[in-house]
Design a protein around this motif. Structure first.
Motif, PDB file in Angstrom:
ATOM      1  N   HIS A   1      15.915   5.817 -10.365  1.00  0.00           N
ATOM      2  CA  HIS A   1      15.741   4.578 -11.140  1.00  0.00           C
ATOM      3  C   HIS A   1      14.274   4.222 -11.357  1.00  0.00           C
ATOM      4  O   HIS A   1      13.855   3.924 -12.473  1.00  0.00           O
ATOM      5  N   ASP A   2      13.483   4.216 -10.276  1.00  0.00           N
ATOM      6  CA  ASP A   2      12.091   3.785 -10.394  1.00  0.00           C
ATOM      7  C   ASP A   2      11.303   4.687 -11.342  1.00  0.00           C
ATOM      8  O   ASP A   2      10.565   4.201 -12.194  1.00  0.00           O
ATOM      9  N   ARG A   3      11.455   5.990 -11.210  1.00  0.00           N
ATOM     10  CA  ARG A   3      10.751   6.918 -12.109  1.00  0.00           C
ATOM     11  C   ARG A   3      11.244   6.769 -13.545  1.00  0.00           C
ATOM     12  O   ARG A   3      10.452   6.838 -14.486  1.00  0.00           O
ATOM     13  N   ALA A   4      12.551   6.581 -13.709  1.00  0.00           N
ATOM     14  CA  ALA A   4      13.105   6.399 -15.051  1.00  0.00           C
ATOM     15  C   ALA A   4      12.522   5.140 -15.691  1.00  0.00           C
ATOM     16  O   ALA A   4      12.087   5.160 -16.850  1.00  0.00           O
ATOM     17  N   TYR A   5      12.485   4.041 -14.946  1.00  0.00           N
ATOM     18  CA  TYR A   5      11.948   2.776 -15.449  1.00  0.00           C
ATOM     19  C   TYR A   5      10.455   2.895 -15.784  1.00  0.00           C
ATOM     20  O   TYR A   5      10.016   2.516 -16.862  1.00  0.00           O
ATOM     21  N   ARG A   6       9.675   3.430 -14.879  1.00  0.00           N
ATOM     22  CA  ARG A   6       8.225   3.505 -15.082  1.00  0.00           C
ATOM     23  C   ARG A   6       7.830   4.451 -16.204  1.00  0.00           C
ATOM     24  O   ARG A   6       6.727   4.375 -16.711  1.00  0.00           O
ATOM     25  N   ASN A   7       8.742   5.342 -16.599  1.00  0.00           N
ATOM     26  CA  ASN A   7       8.449   6.276 -17.682  1.00  0.00           C
ATOM     27  C   ASN A   7       9.052   5.870 -19.015  1.00  0.00           C
ATOM     28  O   ASN A   7       8.998   6.629 -19.986  1.00  0.00           O
ATOM     29  N   ILE A   8       9.615   4.680 -19.094  1.00  0.00           N
ATOM     30  CA  ILE A   8      10.028   4.141 -20.394  1.00  0.00           C
ATOM     31  C   ILE A   8       8.755   3.984 -21.210  1.00  0.00           C
ATOM     32  O   ILE A   8       7.746   3.480 -20.714  1.00  0.00           O
ATOM     33  N   ILE A   9       8.775   4.423 -22.462  1.00  0.00           N
ATOM     34  CA  ILE A   9       7.538   4.412 -23.256  1.00  0.00           C
ATOM     35  C   ILE A   9       6.905   3.025 -23.324  1.00  0.00           C
ATOM     36  O   ILE A   9       5.686   2.902 -23.274  1.00  0.00           O
ATOM     37  N   PHE A  10       7.707   2.005 -23.408  1.00  0.00           N
ATOM     38  CA  PHE A  10       7.184   0.637 -23.498  1.00  0.00           C
ATOM     39  C   PHE A  10       6.546   0.204 -22.180  1.00  0.00           C
ATOM     40  O   PHE A  10       5.535  -0.502 -22.173  1.00  0.00           O
ATOM     41  N   GLU A  11       7.133   0.627 -21.067  1.00  0.00           N
ATOM     42  CA  GLU A  11       6.558   0.306 -19.757  1.00  0.00           C
ATOM     43  C   GLU A  11       5.261   1.076 -19.541  1.00  0.00           C
ATOM     44  O   GLU A  11       4.316   0.555 -18.955  1.00  0.00           O
ATOM     45  N   ARG A  12       5.213   2.302 -20.005  1.00  0.00           N
ATOM     46  CA  ARG A  12       3.996   3.096 -19.829  1.00  0.00           C
ATOM     47  C   ARG A  12       2.830   2.444 -20.563  1.00  0.00           C
ATOM     48  O   ARG A  12       1.714   2.372 -20.031  1.00  0.00           O
TER      49      ARG A  12
END
Length: 111
Positions: free
Chosen positions: A72-83
Motif C-alpha cells: 500500500h505505502d509504495r503504491a500510494y507514494r508512487n501515484i503520479i500526483f503524489e510524486r
C-alpha cells in the motif's frame, strides 16, 4: 487563489484535498506550510483535470501501483500526483512557477 482549510478529525490522513477544500486531521496543521502546500498542489492538479477525472486517474494509478508493488505505502507514494506533490511540497514558490499539467512528467519516471 485561496481555498478553505477545514479541520476534520475523522479523515484517514493528516491532510487531503477535495476541491475546493484542504482538509486537515489536526487543527494545528493549519500552520504547517509543507502539508498545506502539498494539498494545494493536489488542488491545482484537480482543477487541471476538471476534478472528477483527477480522482479516476488517481484511483487507477493507485490500483496499478498496488499490483506492481504489492504494498500500500509504495503504491500510494508512487501515484503520479503524489510524486509531484511530495517532490515539491517544501518548495513554497512551486505553484507560482509550475507549468500546466506538470504531473505528466511523472508518468515517464519510475521509482
Amino acid at each position: 487563489m485561496r481555498f478553505p482549510i477545514v479541520h476534520l478529525s475523522f479523515i484517514p490522513a493528516s491532510g487531503m484535498a477535495i476541491f475546493p477544500f484542504v482538509l486537515i486531521k489536526y487543527a494545528e496543521l493549519k500552520a504547517d506550510r509543507q502539508i498545506i502546500n502539498h494539498e494545494l498542489i493536489h488542488l491545482r492538479q484537480q482543477i487541471e483535470l476538471l476534478i472528477v477525472p483527477f480522482f479516476i486517474l488517481y484511483l487507477l494509478n493507485y490500483l496499478v501501483n498496488l499490483i506492481r508493488y504489492r504494498n500500500h505505502d509504495r503504491a500510494y507514494r508512487n501515484i503520479i500526483f503524489e510524486r509531484e506533490a511530495y517532490g515539491n511540497d517544501s518548495n513554497y514558490s512551486y505553484l507560482s512557477n509550475r507549468k500546466f499539467a506538470s504531473w505528466i512528467k511523472y508518468l515517464r519516471q519510475t521509482e
